[in-house]
Design an enzyme around this catalytic site. Structure first.
Site, PDB file in Angstrom:
ATOM      1  N   HIS A 140     -36.612  21.586  -4.906  1.00  0.00           N
ATOM      2  CA  HIS A 140     -37.823  22.351  -4.736  1.00  0.00           C
ATOM      3  C   HIS A 140     -37.202  23.908  -4.772  1.00  0.00           C
ATOM      4  CE1 HIS A 140     -40.857  24.149  -2.245  1.00  0.00           C
ATOM      5  NE2 HIS A 140     -41.708  22.958  -2.571  1.00  0.00           N
TER       6      HIS A 140
ATOM      7  N   ASP B  57     -31.818  19.266   2.178  1.00  0.00           N
ATOM      8  CA  ASP B  57     -33.230  19.216   2.348  1.00  0.00           C
ATOM      9  C   ASP B  57     -33.856  18.120   2.516  1.00  0.00           C
ATOM     10  OD1 ASP B  57     -35.937  19.843   1.892  1.00  0.00           O
ATOM     11  OD2 ASP B  57     -35.555  20.680  -0.192  1.00  0.00           O
TER      12      ASP B  57
ATOM     13  N   CYS C  61     -43.816  23.408  -7.101  1.00  0.00           N
ATOM     14  CA  CYS C  61     -42.635  24.141  -6.696  1.00  0.00           C
ATOM     15  C   CYS C  61     -41.373  23.743  -7.196  1.00  0.00           C
ATOM     16  CB  CYS C  61     -42.800  24.264  -5.125  1.00  0.00           C
ATOM     17  SG  CYS C  61     -43.954  24.929  -4.451  1.00  0.00           S
TER      18      CYS C  61
ATOM     19  N   GLN D 254     -38.764  16.002   2.627  1.00  0.00           N
ATOM     20  CA  GLN D 254     -39.698  14.977   2.152  1.00  0.00           C
ATOM     21  C   GLN D 254     -39.131  13.282   2.712  1.00  0.00           C
ATOM     22  OE1 GLN D 254     -42.400  15.077   0.646  1.00  0.00           O
ATOM     23  NE2 GLN D 254     -42.528  16.989  -0.171  1.00  0.00           N
TER      24      GLN D 254
ATOM     25  N   LYS E  86     -45.088  18.332   7.626  1.00  0.00           N
ATOM     26  CA  LYS E  86     -45.309  17.319   6.647  1.00  0.00           C
ATOM     27  C   LYS E  86     -45.155  15.898   7.568  1.00  0.00           C
ATOM     28  CE  LYS E  86     -43.245  19.835   2.465  1.00  0.00           C
ATOM     29  NZ  LYS E  86     -44.454  20.023   1.980  1.00  0.00           N
TER      30      LYS E  86
END
Lengths: 149, 409
Positions: B121, B198, B364, B201, B224
Site C-alpha cells: 500500500h 503493515d 492506494c 488488513q 478497519k
C-alpha cells in the site's frame, strides 16, 4: 434494477463517445502536451493542443479511464476544435457550472453532445471523472498564455 | 458465530441505499462500527471526557484509566510483552512514518537497503522512498509470483547483508494474499535487518501474536477493525523504541523542559506528543473486546468461507478477471476483479444503484496496479457481518452490470 436513475448518467450519446472516441491520438510537432490524472482513481489523460492565432486549431487526447472520463474528453476535443480560446474557456466554465448543478448560461455557445453529460451532476462521485479533460485543457491554455507573456 | 445476531449490532447496515437494502462490501477501506463501540464513544463524551495524565480531578483519572486500559487491551490483543511497546498513533500511515522517520533516519546510511514488495500500500512505500532519499539508502522491491504471492526464495535472494529494514504487509488489500511474515522475519533477522509489518488488513481479521511472528514493528488502524477513525497502533520491540527519538515534540511527551534542551517521558508516552486520541483509544478498546467476544478465529474462518463462495460464484460470470491466488485457502476475505469492457468506476456506479457498496480505483497501490497491468480494479471485501446472500446480490448486480453495458453498446 433502478435503471431510470442510471439512464440519466449513461446516455446513449455518452456511450457512443466512449466506444468511438473522437480525436483520439497525439498531435505531433509543436503542439502543447498536457498530462493529467485523477490520483484518487487512476484515470489518466494526455491532451495535445495546437493553438494558433488565438484559436484551438486542433486537439487530440489519449488516456485510460471510465466511460464518463473518456467520453467527456472526446466531447471536449470535439467542442473546442476551431473555437477561439476565449470561447473554449467559456465553454469550460459552462461545463463546470453544469457539473455543480448550477444554472448555466450557454449564451451563443453550441453545447452539442456535451449536454448529455448533465446527468453526471446527480452522481457526485463521478463529477471528477467528467471534469478531468476540461481541467487539462484549461491548464494547457494557461501554460500557453504564460509562455506568450 | 451467528451472523444474524452480529448484524443486529451494526445499526448502519439496516438501511436502504438508492431504494435497495444496503450491501456493504467495502470493509477493507473501512469497517462499520458495532453498538458497543458507538456506545463507548458516547459514554466517554457524556460521562468522563477529560484530559489524561495530568488532572488531579476525578474525571481526569477516569479518562486516564480508560485510555491506558485500552493500551492494555491492545497489548493483549497482539500478545506484546508490555504496554511500553504499544504506541497510539493516528493510524497505520502515521505508525509506519514514525518508524521510517525515527528508526530509519537514525539507522540507515548510503549503501544500506530497505526491502519492500510490489504489493505494498502507498503507506508502506512512500515513507521508505522518503527516508531512502534522505539517507542515501536504496529501496528494493521483492518481486511477486504469477499469482501475486511472495516466494521465500525471492526473499532470500533480495534480502542481503546490506539490508537494514524489511517492511511487508501481512495481508494484501488488493490481492487478498496472506504473506508468510514469520518466515520473512526470520530471513530478515539472519541478515541483520529488522522486520516491519503493515497489519492494516490483518489485525481486523486474524489472531496476531507479535512474539510468535518475531516482528520488530507492527502497524495497524482502528477503523478497519470496528473501531473509530483517527486511532491506530504502532507496536515496537522495547529495545528499538527505547533508542528511538520521538518524531513529534510538544506537550505530553516530555519529562523535563529547559530553555534550550528537554528530556522525554518514558515509553510509550515519548511518542505521543500533544493531547492523545483519548476517545479513539477507548473506542478501539471496545472494538477489541467485541472482536474477541466473537472470536478472531471464527471471524477468519467466516471470511475464508465467504471468499471461497465469492470466488466460485464470480468466476462463473463470463469476462470476469479475478486478481490474486485462485485457491481460496491462500486468500483473506476480499476479491479484486475486473469485467471485460466495463471500467471499474462504471461497475461501482451500477452496483451502487443497486445498494451495493464496492471500491473502485487503484486502492492506494499504484506499483501493484502496474504489475497487474490494470489502471484500476473493483474490489469487494468482506467482514464478520457479511453473508452469502450479500455475495449473491453482488453476483446478481455484476450480471446486470454486464447486461446494462452490453445493451447500451
Amino acid at each position: 434494477m433502478s435503471s431510470k436513475n442510471l439512464d440519466t448518467l449513461y446516455r446513449q450519446v455518452i456511450m457512443d463517445h466512449y466506444k468511438n472516441p473522437r480525436n483520439k491520438g497525439v498531435l505531433e510537432d509543436d503542439s502543447l502536451t498536457i498530462n493529467m490524472n485523477n490520483p484518487t482513481c487512476g484515470d489518466r489523460i494526455q491532451l495535445t493542443l495546437k493553438l494558433e492565432d488565438g484559436k484551438v486549431a486542433d486537439a487530440k487526447f489519449e488516456g485510460e479511464g471510465c466511460s464518463i472520463s473518456m467520453s467527456s474528453a472526446s466531447m471536449m476535443t470535439q467542442a473546442i476544435k476551431g473555437k477561439n480560446i476565449e470561447q473554449a474557456l467559456k465553454l469550460s466554465k459552462v461545463f463546470s457550472d453544469m457539473m455543480l448543478g448550477k444554472e448555466y448560461d450557454e449564451d451563443d455557445l453550441d453545447l452539442g453532445d456535451i449536454e448529455a453529460l448533465q446527468g453526471v451532476s446527480q452522481f457526485p462521485a463521478r463529477i471528477k471523472c467528467a471534469t478531468l479533460a476540461w481541467k487539462a485543457m484549461e491548464k494547457g491554455v494557461s501554460e500557453d498564455k504564460e509562455e506568450q507573456e | 458465530m451467528n451472523v444474524g445476531d452480529i448484524r443486529q449490532m451494526f445499526p448502519i447496515l439496516d438501511q436502504e441505499v438508492n431504494g435497495r437494502p444496503l450491501v456493504y462490501l467495502d470493509s477493507a477501506a473501512t469497517s462499520q462500527k458495532p453498538v458497543p463501540v458507538i456506545e463507548a464513544l458516547d459514554k466517554y463524551y457524556r460521562e468522563y471526557n477529560s484530559n489524561v495524565h495530568r488532572g488531579v480531578h476525578t474525571l481526569g483519572t477516569r479518562a486516564t484509566d480508560g485510555y491506558e486500559g485500552a493500551r492494555e487491551k491492545v497489548r493483549k490483543f497482539i500478545n506484546a510483552k508490555s504496554t511500553e511497546e504499544i504506541v497510539f498513533t493516528r493510524g497505520t500511515t502515521t505508525a509506519i512514518n514514525t518508524v521510517a522517520a525515527s528508526y530509519g533516519r537514525d539507522n540507515l546510511k548510503e549503501g544500506d537497503e530497505i526491502v519492500i514488495s510490489y504489493m505494498e500500500h502507498h503507506s508502506n512505500i512512500i515513507p521508505w522512498q522518503q527516508v531512502a532519499r534522505q539517507t542515501g539508502a536504496a529501496l528494493k522491491y521483492l518481486p511477486l509470483q504469477e499469482d501475486g504471492t511472495i516466494s521465500l526464495e525471492d526473499v532470500r535472494e533480495t534480502v542481503t547483508s546490506s539490508t537494514k529494514i524489511v517492511s511487508i504487509m501481512q495481508v494484501s488489500n488488493v490481492l487478498g494474499v496472506m504473506n508468510p511474515i514469520k518466515e520473512i522475519a526470520k530471513i530478515a533477522h539472519e541478515n541483520g535487518a529488522i522486520m516491519v509489518v503493515d497489519g492494516a488488513q490483518s489485525a481486523p481479521h486474524m489472531k496476531i501474536d507479535v512474539q510468535d511472528l518475531d516482528c520488530d514493528f507492527l502497524a495497524f488502524s482502528g477503523h478497519k477493525m470496528c473501531g473509530p477513525t483517527g486511532i491506530g497502533v504502532l507496536y515496537g520491540k522495547k529495545k528499538h523504541l527505547e533508542k528511538m527519538e520521538p518524531v513529534e515534540f510538544g506537550g505530553e511527551m516530555i519529562d523535563f523542559v529547559g530553555l534550550y534542551e528537554s528530556t522525554w517521558k518514558e515509553l510509550p508516552w515519548k511518542f505521543e506528543g500533544g493531547t492523545p486520541i483519548i476517545a479513539g483509544a477507548i473506542g478501539l478498546g471496545a472494538a477489541i473486546d467485541f472482536l474477541e467476544q466473537v472470536g478472531l478465529d471464527e471471524i477468519e474462518a467466516h471470511e475464508h468461507k465467504l471468499a471461497a463462495y465469492a470466488m466460485e460464484k464470480m468466476s462463473t460470470i463470463e469476462g470476469m478477471t479475478i486478481y490474486g491466488p485462485k485457491e481460496a485457502s491462500k486468500r483473506a476475505g476480499l476479491v479484486t476483479f475486473n469485467i471485460d469492457d466495463v471500467h471499474p468506476h462504471d461497475v461501482a456506479t451500477v452496483l451502487d444503484a443497486e445498494g451495493i457498496a464496492v471500491r473502485a480505483g487503484h486502492h492506494c497501490a499504484q506499483p501493484l496496479m502496474k504489475w497487474l497491468k490494470a489502471s484500476a480494479t473493483a474490489r469487494a471485501s468482506f467482514y464478520l457481518y457479511n453473508t452469502e446472500e450479500d455475495i449473491d446480490k453482488l453476483v446478481e448486480g455484476l450480471v446486470k452490470t454486464k447486461e446494462y453495458f452490453s445493451d447500451v453498446f
